[in-house]
Scaffold this active site. Structure first.
Site, PDB file in Angstrom:
ATOM      1  N   ARG A 279       0.810  -1.338   0.093  1.00  0.00           N
ATOM      2  CA  ARG A 279       0.110  -0.089   0.179  1.00  0.00           C
ATOM      3  C   ARG A 279       0.951   1.211  -0.077  1.00  0.00           C
ATOM      4  O   ARG A 279       1.629   1.510   0.957  1.00  0.00           O
ATOM      5  CB  ARG A 279      -1.197  -0.137   1.237  1.00  0.00           C
ATOM      6  CG  ARG A 279      -1.771   1.343   1.429  1.00  0.00           C
ATOM      7  CD  ARG A 279      -3.098   1.464   2.161  1.00  0.00           C
ATOM      8  NE  ARG A 279      -2.559   1.076   3.427  1.00  0.00           N
ATOM      9  CZ  ARG A 279      -3.699   1.593   4.507  1.00  0.00           C
ATOM     10  NH1 ARG A 279      -4.744   1.688   4.209  1.00  0.00           N
ATOM     11  NH2 ARG A 279      -3.334   1.297   5.708  1.00  0.00           N
TER      12      ARG A 279
ATOM     13  N   ASP B 114      -4.659   1.989  13.783  1.00  0.00           N
ATOM     14  CA  ASP B 114      -3.954   2.770  12.680  1.00  0.00           C
ATOM     15  C   ASP B 114      -4.559   4.247  12.672  1.00  0.00           C
ATOM     16  O   ASP B 114      -5.186   4.687  13.512  1.00  0.00           O
ATOM     17  CB  ASP B 114      -3.527   1.813  11.644  1.00  0.00           C
ATOM     18  CG  ASP B 114      -4.992   2.047  10.851  1.00  0.00           C
ATOM     19  OD1 ASP B 114      -5.806   2.849  10.993  1.00  0.00           O
ATOM     20  OD2 ASP B 114      -4.738   1.302   9.620  1.00  0.00           O
TER      21      ASP B 114
END
Length: 631
Positions: free
Chosen positions: A196, A494
């Site tokens: 990512r 996160d």
């Protein structure tokens, strides 16, 4: 060369900044202006919505998608050339997510993250360069280095993998009653490697273009990963796969498509060699799903439904609307109001065929639980995790995400028991574009809004900001009131989970949320309004709990360094009449800074620039020209 690399990093990371990589970065650096332009357009749309009280709408079907020659209606009808699903992506029952590096760790220790991932038994692992990867010092480069060492099976990685395999088996025997790895060398070949990259809205901390403007992190991340690894991946029979985050419009997706095509051309690769999943994390993107899929064309393979970022995007898009107020974060599950409508649109978009009958993948959402805690706590949480996976499978997902390798063997059987590799082509109605569809994407339903919820939001938001400053953008956290209670498990948090907590608190304070429950501790009654006075009282109390917490939950050295800065950021964010567009901006400008006075100056500079100029400061202020570059 059309790029500038700070300090001596070109030499220190010559294995990452190879001649081939530098050549590609220079060739693609011209995309920086285009990315900055579309990000300025994005921010203007946001400002216009706030000032003019505008809702997001669907595109005119007869219009052409900006930056392309594709008519909107053609995209919706599947009149575009997509991509068949490569063999190693056909079955992705479980994808793990996490970074490939640790903060302030030597490579022999840091690279263990990759070993855990590739030995986990996950069908794919999304190595994160964005929300879960710390950015202090040179972690983005450590992440790239570790991935290159692992993909090329360097001896330093193989040594770590052998050690990690033994540790994983010891845990598995104690928890599952069996070993999970029989041949660690062969097991390393099982999991599809996925990366990512950072979104278009972020800048790299180490590179500027020839004009001195911070280079878009998307250019850097995608280029370094692909250039350094595509040959080794192809030789191993693996696809080159990226996850693309934070896309809001088809126009932005078109920029990604041009960037990836230019990278393929530079490397002499066939267009469509690089495959991409798109994280559907933005409300605006749910209004343009088929359009996004069409402009990515041969690169596109699937969508992921990411709960946390999406909640934040809806909150942000509706910040101007006093009637839109989210409840406690725990109530906003994938079956809640606007979330279930969002999920439904994604599954319908992937199972609309393109010109050649190709369908796309839908990777379900995140399972944040970790099986560490009391027997009762773990049992209850694992049952919840399996039930959630089962629901997504029944709804049509071809797999889901887990945030920790220990969850792979707990959740993967949900799909393994069904046996089908995926759910490509499962029949769902085609997307419609009515006012009722638009209303469903912002549907609020009654749910608790209470003091317990506010405490949880505050506590975890403060802890997350603190963890970020310590280099841990992915951290196992829980509200301070549950420290020491092993029945309440830590959850992997996160960037997105930290951000949505501040976003909801901003809503409650600035829109006057009505509390739904009595709270004996504060004396607050149901029907009371969430006031600034109440907010400040709760903030003081929750912060004091963190100062008193054991080092296991709040590192002692952080209590006089990064934690006060996290407090300042949270307080400025929540109290500001002009809602900051991204929590990460305020955190990024304070990376590697432990001085509260400096932090206050930087936060003030950011907020003043946002309010007076309508711009974000996105560069590394420690690698800056005389006047900070805003975008």
């Amino acid at each position: 060369m059309s790029i500038i690399i700070r300090d001596n990093l070109k030499e220190t990371y010559r294995d990452v900044y190879t001649a081939e990589a530098l050549s590609a970065l220079s060739a693609l650096a011209h995309f920086n202006k285009r990315i900055k332009a579309v990000m300025a357009t994005r921010l203007k749309r946001r400002t216009d919505r706030r000032q003019q009280h505008q809702r997001i709408t669907f595109l005119d079907p007869e219009s052409v998608i900006p930056g392309t020659s594709i008519r909107v209606q053609d995209a919706r009808d599947g009149k575009f050339e997509g991509s068949p699903i490569p063999a190693d992506l056909q079955r992705q029952w479980i994808q793990g997510t996490g970074p490939a590096a640790k903060p302030n760790a030597p490579v022999e220790n840091s690279i263990r993250n990759v070993a855990y991932a590739l030995l986990s038994g996950a069908d794919g692992w999304m190595f994160d360069g964005e929300d879960a990867l710390g950015q202090i010092t040179t972690m983005s480069l450590d992440n790239q280095r570790n991935l290159k060492l692992a993909i090329h099976k360097d001896p330093v990685f193989l040594k770590a993998a052998e050690q990690v395999a033994a540790e994983m088996n010891r845990w598995a025997v104690s928890f599952l009653g069996r070993e999970i790895i029989t041949d660690w060398g062969n097991q390393l070949n099982f999991t599809t490697k996925i990366f990512r990259a950072r979104g278009l809205h972020l800048d790299d901390r180490h590179i500027r273009d020839a004009e001195g403007t911070a280079l878009a992190a998307s250019i850097v991340d995608a280029t370094l990963y692909v250039v350094n690894n595509y040959q080794a991946l192809q030789q191993a029979g693996s696809s080159v796969v990226l996850y693309l985050p934070k896309i809001q419009t088809a126009e932005e997706a078109a920029v990604w498509n041009e960037l990836l095509t230019a990278l393929e051309n530079h490397l002499g690769l066939e267009t469509g060699t690089i495959k991409v999943y798109v994280l559907v994390e933005q409300l605006e993107a749910t209004h343009q799903l088929m359009e996004i899929r069409a402009v990515l064309g041969k690169h596109f393979v699937g969508y992921n439904t990411g709960r946390w970022d999406y909640i934040n995007s809806v909150s942000d898009a509706m910040a101007w609307d006093k009637t839109f107020i989210n409840p406690n974060i725990e109530a906003i599950t994938m079956t809640y109001g606007y979330m279930r409508n969002y999920e439904d649109r994604v599954r319908r978009a992937v199972n609309t065929p393109d010109l050649h009958g190709n369908f796309a993948l839908w990777q379900g959402g995140m399972e944040p639980n970790i099986p560490v805690g009391s027997e009762a706590g773990v049992s209850a949480s694992m049952q919840k995790a399996v039930a959630g996976a089962g629901r997504e499978q029944r709804e049509g997902a071809s797999g889901k995400w887990v945030a920790h390798w220990k969850m792979v063997h707990i959740v993967r059987p949900v799909w393994a028991e069904i046996g089908a590799a995926n759910q490509l082509g499962r029949a769902f109605p085609r997307l419609t574009y009515t006012q009722a569809d638009a209303d469903g994407l912002i549907l609020i339903e009654p749910a608790p809004t209470d003091i317990r919820g506010a405490r949880n939001l505050l506590s975890v938001a403060l802890q997350y900001g603190n963890a970020f400053g310590q280099g841990m953008q992915a951290a196992a956290l829980k509200p301070a009131d549950f420290f020491g209670n092993d029945d309440i498990l830590y959850l992997m948090e996160d960037m997105a989970t930290g951000e949505i907590r501040l976003s909801i608190l901003w809503e409650w304070l600035h829109k006057g949320a009505t509390l739904t429950e009595d709270d004996p501790e504060t004396g607050t009654k149901a029907g009371a309004v969430f006031s600034e006075e109440l907010y400040r009282k709760l903030l003081d109390e929750e912060y004091e709990k963190l100062l008193k917490a054991a080092s296991k939950d709040v590192y002692e050295n952080s209590k006089t360094t990064t934690l006060p800065i996290a407090l300042e950021i949270a307080n400025v964010y929540i109290l500001s009449e002009v809602k900051p567009p991204w929590f990460i901006d305020l955190l990024n400008i304070n990376l590697n800074n432990l001085d509260l006075a400096v932090a206050k100056n930087r936060i003030g500079l950011y907020m003043n620039t946002l309010k007076t100029e309508g711009k974000r400061i996105t560069e590394n202020l420690d690698f800056a020209p005389t006047n900070p570059v805003a975008s």
